[in-house]
Motif scaffolding. Structure first.
Motif, PDB file in Angstrom:
ATOM      1  N   GLU A 116     -17.450 -27.793  24.535  1.00 52.05           N
ATOM      2  CA  GLU A 116     -17.845 -28.658  23.203  1.00 52.05           C
ATOM      3  C   GLU A 116     -18.381 -27.749  22.090  1.00 52.05           C
ATOM      4  O   GLU A 116     -17.663 -27.941  20.948  1.00 52.05           O
ATOM      5  N   SER A 117     -18.914 -26.901  22.517  1.00 52.16           N
ATOM      6  CA  SER A 117     -19.558 -25.771  21.328  1.00 52.16           C
ATOM      7  C   SER A 117     -18.206 -24.833  21.044  1.00 52.16           C
ATOM      8  O   SER A 117     -18.186 -24.746  19.681  1.00 52.16           O
ATOM      9  N   ALA A 118     -17.442 -24.590  22.005  1.00 50.10           N
ATOM     10  CA  ALA A 118     -16.237 -23.505  21.432  1.00 50.10           C
ATOM     11  C   ALA A 118     -15.586 -24.286  20.537  1.00 50.10           C
ATOM     12  O   ALA A 118     -14.658 -23.640  19.615  1.00 50.10           O
ATOM     13  N   PHE A 119     -15.041 -25.610  20.844  1.00 56.13           N
ATOM     14  CA  PHE A 119     -14.139 -26.401  20.036  1.00 56.13           C
ATOM     15  C   PHE A 119     -14.666 -26.894  18.739  1.00 56.13           C
ATOM     16  O   PHE A 119     -13.952 -27.520  17.961  1.00 56.13           O
ATOM     17  N   SER A 120     -16.211 -26.833  18.733  1.00 56.42           N
ATOM     18  CA  SER A 120     -16.891 -27.492  17.625  1.00 56.42           C
ATOM     19  C   SER A 120     -16.595 -28.830  17.489  1.00 56.42           C
ATOM     20  O   SER A 120     -16.295 -29.442  16.390  1.00 56.42           O
ATOM     21  N   ILE A 121     -16.584 -29.575  18.644  1.00 54.49           N
ATOM     22  CA  ILE A 121     -16.291 -31.221  18.786  1.00 54.49           C
ATOM     23  C   ILE A 121     -17.249 -32.023  18.057  1.00 54.49           C
ATOM     24  O   ILE A 121     -18.465 -31.892  18.106  1.00 54.49           O
ATOM     25  N   LYS A 122     -16.873 -32.903  17.174  1.00 57.36           N
ATOM     26  CA  LYS A 122     -17.314 -33.941  16.488  1.00 57.36           C
ATOM     27  C   LYS A 122     -17.058 -35.310  16.845  1.00 57.36           C
ATOM     28  O   LYS A 122     -15.612 -35.444  16.832  1.00 57.36           O
TER      29      LYS A 122
ATOM     30  N   ASP B 281     -16.566 -41.747  18.765  1.00 58.59           N
ATOM     31  CA  ASP B 281     -16.714 -42.702  19.758  1.00 58.59           C
ATOM     32  C   ASP B 281     -16.982 -41.814  21.061  1.00 58.59           C
ATOM     33  O   ASP B 281     -17.345 -40.961  21.041  1.00 58.59           O
ATOM     34  N   GLU B 282     -17.281 -42.803  21.952  1.00 52.86           N
ATOM     35  CA  GLU B 282     -17.945 -42.248  23.324  1.00 52.86           C
ATOM     36  C   GLU B 282     -17.104 -41.286  23.826  1.00 52.86           C
ATOM     37  O   GLU B 282     -17.371 -40.098  24.345  1.00 52.86           O
ATOM     38  N   TYR B 283     -15.710 -41.357  23.700  1.00 47.94           N
ATOM     39  CA  TYR B 283     -14.763 -40.624  24.291  1.00 47.94           C
ATOM     40  C   TYR B 283     -13.560 -40.191  23.424  1.00 47.94           C
ATOM     41  O   TYR B 283     -12.525 -39.776  23.747  1.00 47.94           O
ATOM     42  N   GLU B 284     -13.867 -40.194  22.195  1.00 44.71           N
ATOM     43  CA  GLU B 284     -12.907 -39.877  20.921  1.00 44.71           C
ATOM     44  C   GLU B 284     -13.534 -38.796  19.980  1.00 44.71           C
ATOM     45  O   GLU B 284     -14.809 -38.833  19.741  1.00 44.71           O
ATOM     46  N   SER B 285     -12.946 -37.847  19.820  1.00 46.47           N
ATOM     47  CA  SER B 285     -13.380 -36.792  18.687  1.00 46.47           C
ATOM     48  C   SER B 285     -12.442 -36.703  17.682  1.00 46.47           C
ATOM     49  O   SER B 285     -11.126 -37.053  17.649  1.00 46.47           O
TER      50      SER B 285
ATOM     51  N   ALA C  12     -11.755 -36.057  27.790  1.00 42.09           N
ATOM     52  CA  ALA C  12     -11.944 -36.149  26.157  1.00 42.09           C
ATOM     53  C   ALA C  12     -11.792 -35.113  25.957  1.00 42.09           C
ATOM     54  O   ALA C  12     -11.072 -34.511  24.456  1.00 42.09           O
ATOM     55  N   VAL C  13     -12.799 -34.109  26.061  1.00 43.58           N
ATOM     56  CA  VAL C  13     -12.986 -32.628  25.569  1.00 43.58           C
ATOM     57  C   VAL C  13     -11.620 -31.861  25.782  1.00 43.58           C
ATOM     58  O   VAL C  13     -10.995 -31.172  24.795  1.00 43.58           O
ATOM     59  N   LEU C  14     -10.862 -31.992  27.022  1.00 49.38           N
ATOM     60  CA  LEU C  14      -9.672 -31.519  27.257  1.00 49.38           C
ATOM     61  C   LEU C  14      -8.249 -32.203  26.499  1.00 49.38           C
ATOM     62  O   LEU C  14      -7.646 -31.387  25.956  1.00 49.38           O
TER      63      LEU C  14
END
Length: 520
Positions: free
Chosen positions: A197-203, A206-210, A258-260
């Motif tokens: 999550e940190s590497a991809f800077s995910i925001k 929703d629970e399983y949506e970025s 979801a991260v993948l």
């Protein structure tokens, strides 16, 4: 000669001279991976001398020079036996900030020492069975997880995270017991998922949506390398995770999936790095319980729905290079669902087919993943059926002739590698809802015979799994060609090895036997 000179100065003990001679040695042997056996004893003594320097109070720059040479020397398995001791391993753990104390990572000047110590540990653990045993005794996996937690939300420490993760990957590769410890005792699954999550800077939206920034910059080389190492370590950790027993496990796997999904929708600094990143994401997705792969698709947002409805209307009929960005940034939609990740997987699969080599390692993971997704999730299957097996219009060429995805997959159904042809046939069979008549329509009887024989379906019918009864219409081209198709004929081999109708083949063998009998 280089080792003898360096050893003499290291033993003399003057920090400045030690730093200079070891820097020269490092510069000269930076790309050396094979060493002469004649100097083996000198290299062992040089390693021992370096460890004696590392326990002294010497400047950081001298420590770095010592560790760089130790990293180079540790490429040689033969010299590691005498120098791989518990005491020496503990020296490296202390320098890498892997001890049990609450050492912080506040001193940026120490970062090069930490990185080089981790690199040395990677080489030593990989090349020495003694070091692998000591890593268990010293509880190295727990120390590495602790260091990762120290790195959370910190800047300028990508190299530390990268080699920490690489060492975790090596430990989980070499020791199956560590996989269970990482997964349950050390909570490695959420920890490494957070690293991604940190590497991809995910925001999260929703629970399983970025949120996906389609116009954003590519991932940096450092974050790409960190992500790849985390993906490999997670793969080892989850290799036996086909079944979910607890709701908490199901949630954690969905978060990871979801991260993948996010990973598949971003690019690395180069095309090769992007492929490596996506390849490791595919491998890890193969370990995710299939029931948790539903998060690979998600409902279109209001903005995406509006964009899907207006993009094609606004584009001119004669598409030019100026219209391509609008098409590129439009969502890949199907039945109100965003299918971008599935489209990336499909494109990845086709690219691997086009490579024409290493199918078992490079192609079967993504084919297996798409097969299981299609079997378990109706929307994914229907989308892939639409892309891979669109309504049949070309009825003049054989199914394996051509450049479409269908043609390429049909060719794989007769591949020499049994595993490759089985999974290719299985994928197409699932897209056809395991209906024999539908499979034959798209692949032909000869190409499908192997799968049908294995399933006991040569006479027709369907497989064991249930699928929805959505309509599978035939095109006018197929309806017109169908009555003209020849009846299926059993075939056999003639004595010269060519294929012919079975009746003719048997008659030729009879003639051959009569001739042989007359000769006797």
């Amino acid at each position: 000669m280089d080792e003898e000179r360096a050893l003499g100065i290291v033993r003399a003990g003057e920090a400045g001279a030690i730093e200079r001679v070891l820097r020269d040695y490092s510069d000269k042997h930076r790309a050396t991976f094979k060493f002469e056996s004649t100097d083996e004893d000198k290299r062992k003594k040089l390693c021992e001398g370096i460890f004696k320097v590392l326990v002294k109070d010497v400047p950081t720059t001298c420590q770095v020079s010592c560790l760089e040479v130790l990293r180079i020397l540790s490429r040689d398995k033969r010299i590691l036996v005498p120098v791989t001791s518990k005491e020496n391993m503990q020296i490296l753990l202390r320098l890498a900030k892997l001890n049990e104390s609450d050492d912080s990572l506040d001193k940026v000047s120490e970062f090069p020492v930490i990185v080089e110590s981790l690199k040395c540990l990677c080489n030593i653990v990989f090349n020495s069975q003694m070091a692998q045993q000591l890593s268990l005794e010293l509880n190295l996996a727990a120390k590495l997880c602790n260091l990762l937690r120290k790195c959370k939300d910190r800047k300028f420490i990508s190299d530390i995270k990268c080699f920490d993760l690489r060492l975790l990957f090596l430990l989980s590769l070499l020791h199956t017991d560590i996989r269970s410890q990482l997964r349950y005792e050390l909570q490695g699954l959420p920890l490494l998922t957070q690293v991604l999550e940190s590497a991809f800077s995910i925001k999260w939206t929703d629970e399983y949506e970025s949120a996906i920034d389609r116009n954003g910059p590519p991932l940096s080389p450092q974050e790409t390398d960190c992500a790849i190492e985390a993906l490999k370590a997670l793969f080892n950790m989850t290799v036996d995770s086909w079944k979910v027993h607890k709701e908490s496990d199901s949630h954690q796997f969905r978060v990871m999936a979801a991260v993948l999904r996010h990973c598949l929708l971003i690019v690395g600094p180069t095309e090769d790095k992007t492929e490596e990143l996506h390849s490791n994401a595919v491998n890890l997705l193969s370990n995710v319980p299939v029931s948790c792969l539903d998060v690979l698709v998600c409902p279109l947002t209001h903005e995406e729905t509006a964009q899907e409805a207006t993009t094609l209307d606004e584009l001119p009929s004669d598409k030019t290079a100026e219209t391509e960005p609008a098409l590129k940034n439009s969502p890949v939609a199907y039945n109100g669902m965003n299918m971008e990740a599935i489209q990336v997987l499909l494109s990845f699969m086709e690219k691997r087919i086009d490579k024409g080599s290493s199918y078992r390692e490079g192609l079967t993971p993504v084919l297996s993943l798409l097969t299981e997704c299609s079997r378990a999730h109706r929307n994914i299957r229907k989308f892939l059926k639409d892309k891979v097996l669109p309504p049949l219009r070309d009825v003049t060429n054989r199914p394996e002739v051509g450049s479409t995805v269908r043609n390429k997959l049909v060719r794989l159904m007769t591949h020499v590698d049994l595993g490759v042809k089985q999974i290719a046939a299985e994928f197409l069979f699932v897209l056809c809802k395991e209906r024999v008549d539908s499979l034959l329509k798209y692949t032909g009887y000869g190409n499908a015979a192997g799968l049908l024989a294995a399933r006991g379906l040569l006479a027709g019918g369907r497989g064991d799994n249930w699928y929805s009864e959505d309509e599978d219409t035939d095109t006018e081209e197929y309806k017109n060609a169908k009555p003209k198709e020849e009846l299926l004929k059993p075939m056999g081999l003639k004595p010269d090895g060519t294929i012919t109708p079975l009746e003719e083949a048997l008659s030729q063998y009879s003639v051959l036997e009569e001739t042989s009998s007359d000769t006797d």
